[in-house]
Design an enzyme around this catalytic site. Sequence first.
Site, PDB file in Angstrom:
ATOM      1  CG  ASP A 192      -2.331   0.529   0.814  1.00 50.46           C
ATOM      2  OD1 ASP A 192      -2.418   1.723   0.461  1.00 50.46           O
ATOM      3  OD2 ASP A 192      -3.303  -0.237   0.852  1.00 50.46           O
ATOM      4  CG  HIS A 263      -4.379   2.072  -2.236  1.00 50.57           C
ATOM      5  ND1 HIS A 263      -4.463   2.786  -1.064  1.00 50.57           N
ATOM      6  CD2 HIS A 263      -5.649   1.969  -2.701  1.00 50.57           C
ATOM      7  CE1 HIS A 263      -5.723   3.106  -0.824  1.00 50.57           C
ATOM      8  NE2 HIS A 263      -6.463   2.631  -1.807  1.00 50.57           N
ATOM      9  CD  GLU A 336     -10.109   3.738  -1.343  1.00 46.34           C
ATOM     10  OE1 GLU A 336     -11.054   4.042  -0.605  1.00 46.34           O
ATOM     11  OE2 GLU A 336      -8.991   3.385  -0.912  1.00 46.34           O
TER      12      GLU A 336
END
Length: 569
Positions: A192, A263, A336
């Site tokens: 991440d 990420h 995202e």
Amino acid sequence: MSDKPLFPEPDVALIPAPGRVSASLPGGGTGYVVDADTEIEATEGTERVARWLRSTVGAATGLPLHPHRTSGNRILLRIIPSLAAGLGSPEAYRLCADGYLIAIDGASEAGLFWGAQTFRQLLGPEAFRRAPVTGRREWEFPAVTVHDAPRFRWRGLMLDVARHFMPKEGVLRYLDLMAAHKLNVFHFHLTDDQGWRIEIRRHPRLTEVASWRARTKFGHRASPLWDQKPHGGYYTQDDIREIVAYAAERHISVVPEIDVPGHSQAAVAAYPELGNTDVIDTTALTVWDTWGISSNVLAPTDTTLRFYEEVFEEVLELFPADAAEFSAFVHVGGDECRKDQWRESVTAKTRITELGLAGEDELQSWFIGHFDRWLAARGRRLIGWDEILEGGLAPGAAVSSWRGYGGGIAAARAGHDVVMCPEQHVYLDHRQAPGEDEPVPIGFVRTLEDVYRFEPVPPQLTEEDARHVLGTQANVWTEAMEDAARVDYQTFPRLAAFAEVAWSRLPAPPERDFADFERRMAAHYRRLDALGVAYRPPAGPRPWQRRPGVPGRPLEGPVPNPWTPGTDL
């Protein structure tokens, strides 16, 4: 013995609830005594389960559980494939204890292992310790027959070790906790913005640079508090092999997650050429020390594609496809991904034009599609968060539906396999109660009862579409979980409720008997105590479990319920 119950159902506190329990002897009571003379008769294909019983139950009871050599009392282990047809699953098992022996039969080795877990529960909480705590030499076992099989094939737990690293011993412990609850998929969130946790030998800076950060935000990203010491860690390749092998012994598939194209700030910090170098100075980036969604995403270049192909080549070697049922899956994230840098990047715009794409959303779809084809060519299956549906998805890919039920419904209707894990219901980082004592309150209130009433298959799906629901998983994101005790607190006891939802064939949520589950949990808390789990007590957090003054991000408002007409999922 006939499958038809002969005597009244005995009162046993099993979690998850089995399909059917009946008494094996008139009046129930004790059907067998396990003692120093009890042996294990391991028939063909059952040796691994016998070894597990000796290393766990044998250690807890102090009993040798020798291989069967005499005509004395014994625990008989058998694999009987025909059980699958009768009970509806290759993971089915039957356990029968009477005055003569304890027989555990599995439709497969996995089914036999789940039967052994039930055997351990029926021995009592002391059987969950690592060494004997009394001089007890005889263990009474109830005279019961259990017929059981799981509702869902995929019964998962996702653990985020990127935000806060969990050392290898902690991961192995969580695999044991999963096995004790008959969960069989470990979704391993390894990368991440805040850290890279897996050794890639071809790209050593991923562990030299991307595996640690200089400091860490304490609490929600709006918190003014910082933990100023460095945080980091990673798993060596041998660590990963050990974790995968340990999981396979417990019939748990390990599904690694390597996030692309969002990420990814930690990776870009280690290798600046992976970022959008025509928009920002990527050489100035560091591993992110706060929470949220970073705008520093991967550049859609051939250099990036080749780099991650090399990463995935090593990942595939470490996570063999034949380790357990779902081991062919590789999770690529896909969620995202902020497009701000792509909108400014000449390189990204040129790629969009060359490929004839409509814009940045389709560029992300192209990025995911590249790895879908790459993995499929190597006999693997891509799975990603539900954003990967945007712009189209190859037929073999599967979807983790996290933003509610909607993505899962759309995926199933389009013929894609789905794992239901809506954040409003099974994100275990969400707070467990509305009280001010809840540590670092994040998200919606999701009580033990709320999780117990979660239903993975929404009524909007037809019977045919519902077949694409492989199962469900609970997700544990660790931004606000700085150590193993905090992970335990957020995860338990709610994971026990989730495990029953995933395994047992429960009625629809309004008809579920939560009072009976609570009654059985009274016994299960003692098992968790024996296992050393720092769970949230029913009455609320203990003083040392609180985090006074550490800001969270509590959300208010109703949680969408798919059984309410007109609900927007």
